[in-house]
Motif scaffolding. Structure first.
Motif, short mmCIF file in Angstrom:
data_model
loop_
_atom_site.label_atom_id
_atom_site.label_comp_id
_atom_site.label_asym_id
_atom_site.label_seq_id
_atom_site.Cartn_x
_atom_site.Cartn_y
_atom_site.Cartn_z
N TRP A 67 -9.62 -25.60 12.78
CA TRP A 67 -8.55 -24.95 12.06
C TRP A 67 -8.79 -24.40 10.92
N GLU A 68 -9.97 -24.62 10.36
CA GLU A 68 -10.45 -24.16 9.12
C GLU A 68 -11.42 -22.90 9.21
N ARG A 69 -12.02 -22.57 10.31
CA ARG A 69 -12.95 -21.61 10.88
C ARG A 69 -12.20 -20.21 10.81
N PRO A 70 -13.19 -19.28 10.18
CA PRO A 70 -12.42 -18.04 9.98
C PRO A 70 -12.05 -17.23 11.26
N PHE A 71 -10.65 -16.62 11.55
CA PHE A 71 -10.18 -16.15 12.53
C PHE A 71 -10.67 -14.76 12.85
N ALA A 72 -11.30 -14.66 13.98
CA ALA A 72 -11.87 -13.26 14.22
C ALA A 72 -11.11 -12.50 15.31
N GLY A 73 -10.22 -12.83 15.68
CA GLY A 73 -9.22 -12.20 16.88
C GLY A 73 -10.34 -11.94 18.28
N PHE A 74 -10.46 -10.47 18.52
CA PHE A 74 -11.23 -10.30 19.78
C PHE A 74 -12.44 -9.62 19.36
N GLN A 75 -12.79 -9.79 18.20
CA GLN A 75 -14.14 -9.20 17.84
C GLN A 75 -15.41 -9.79 18.56
N ASN A 76 -15.33 -11.15 18.97
CA ASN A 76 -16.38 -11.65 19.76
C ASN A 76 -16.58 -10.93 20.97
N PHE A 77 -15.29 -10.55 21.63
CA PHE A 77 -15.18 -9.99 23.07
C PHE A 77 -15.88 -8.65 22.86
N ILE A 78 -15.25 -8.04 22.08
CA ILE A 78 -15.73 -6.46 21.62
C ILE A 78 -17.35 -6.38 21.37
N LYS A 79 -17.72 -7.26 20.50
CA LYS A 79 -19.21 -7.31 20.11
C LYS A 79 -19.99 -7.56 21.70
N ALA A 80 -19.31 -8.48 22.44
CA ALA A 80 -20.15 -8.77 23.76
C ALA A 80 -20.08 -7.66 24.54
N PHE A 81 -19.15 -7.11 24.90
CA PHE A 81 -18.92 -5.72 25.64
C PHE A 81 -19.99 -4.60 25.19
N GLU A 82 -19.97 -4.38 23.91
CA GLU A 82 -20.74 -3.38 23.30
C GLU A 82 -22.31 -3.79 23.26
N ASP A 83 -22.70 -4.89 23.65
CA ASP A 83 -24.16 -5.11 23.72
C ASP A 83 -24.65 -4.27 24.50
N ARG A 84 -25.94 -3.90 24.44
CA ARG A 84 -26.92 -3.13 25.00
C ARG A 84 -27.19 -3.75 26.27
N LEU A 85 -27.24 -4.89 26.40
CA LEU A 85 -27.54 -5.68 27.67
C LEU A 85 -26.48 -6.05 28.54
N PHE A 86 -25.39 -5.96 28.22
CA PHE A 86 -24.01 -6.58 28.89
C PHE A 86 -23.96 -5.80 30.20
N GLN A 87 -24.20 -4.30 30.07
CA GLN A 87 -23.90 -3.57 31.46
C GLN A 87 -24.78 -3.95 32.34
#
Length: 312
Positions: free
Chosen positions: A65-85
């Motif tokens: 409960w004390e970690r910084p909230f990132a929303g959907f940034q981790n999902f966006i970062k994963a989908f934009e990764d050059r290796l994901f596709q």
């Protein structure tokens, strides 16, 4: 009675306390499994919150409960990764080949075993066939490399280098699927053999009287008899289409073919564990589970629409 309609004849099945008491020993036997399921399958789902947080080595020691909230940034970062596709293409390509070829090979092998008349030979063959299921992928990969690598057994028999495990092309998918089929063929056939054992022998006797040959018996009796089992196993396989094992991919891969062998679980491991981006790795795991559940529900719905058996 003529006055009763179809709705009146359908009674709701209720679980009475007496029935629960009669089955108390069965419930007690299932209790350890339920406890194991809760501890190791449901409680860890709390960790999915990391997919929506910024979890790095510096913040990993903090309470959830004390970690910084990132929303959907981790999902966006994963989908934009050059290796994901390319990773998704590899995962789906290997899964489709594995489901299609693996199912056909297991059914064909089960039918051949079921048609054997020498019971002793049948039991020996079945025992030998499912032994590779218990062999570690480390050993299987070592054997496979000696067979399929450049200058290996296959190249020696053909007389030329086929580059099966050293070419940067989707051809490596077929090699992986063939090895997987060989390893799991006997184990997968057990379920189909069990389903064949439940077919009424009178159907075969009637077909014999009508002059049907062995192929016609298999086509018109055996295969329709195990169709519900095939449908259920296909639905489960489609639900796990993205759960391609990371272990075999890593062991069978090399630097030349890694672009076509990296699957979603391996990609999640590299980005989440090796790069210490635990939020990104968790986001990939959540995405993998969400797509798996969606595919399972879609396959289950299609099976019900075409009049086949379904899971739920």
């Amino acid at each position: 009675m003529a006055g009763k309609g179809p709705k009146e004849t359908k009674k709701k099945q209720q679980i009475s306390p007496g029935l629960l008491w009669k089955q108390r020993y069965l419930l007690m036997m299932s209790l350890p499994f339920v406890i194991w399921l809760i501890i190791f399958k449901y409680i860890p789902l709390w960790g999915w919150t990391m997919a929506f947080q910024e979890v790095k080595p510096a913040t990993f020691a903090l309470p959830i409960w004390e970690r910084p909230f990132a929303g959907f940034q981790n999902f966006i970062k994963a989908f934009e990764d050059r290796l994901f596709q390319q990773t998704m293409i590899n995962t789906l390509g290997i899964s489709i080949l594995q489901i299609a070829i693996g199912t056909l090979v297991a059914i064909a092998f089960a039918v051949l075993l079921n048609e054997l008349v020498f019971l002793r030979f049948k039991k020996i063959t079945q025992t030998i066939s499912y032994l590779p299921h218990f062999v570690s992928w480390v050993i299987i990969a070592s054997i496979a490399k000696n067979i399929f690598n450049d200058g290996g057994v296959v190249d020696s028999l053909v007389g030329t280098n086929l580059h099966l495990m050293s070419t940067n092309s989707p051809l490596i998918w077929l090699v992986i699927v063939v090895i997987e089929c060989w390893k799991e063929m006997g184990w997968s056939a057990i379920i189909y053999l069990s389903s064949m054992a439940g077919i009424d022998p009178g159907l075969y006797e009637a077909a014999q009287i009508d002059g049907a040959n062995r192929f016609q018996k298999v086509w018109h009796i055996t295969l329709p008899g195990i169709r519900p089992t095939i449908i259920v196993l296909l639905i489960m396989s489609i639900g796990g289409a993205l759960n391609v094992g990371m272990e075999r991919q890593m062991l069978l891969s090399n630097a030349l073919v890694q672009d076509h062998t990296m699957v979603l679980s391996w990609f999640s491991y590299m980005r989440g564990i090796k790069s210490s981006d635990y939020g990104l790795g968790t986001a990939l795991g959540v995405f993998q589970s969400a797509v798996g559940v969606t595919l399972l529900l879609i396959a289950n719905k299609i099976a019900s629409l075409v009049g086949e058996d379904k899971l739920i």
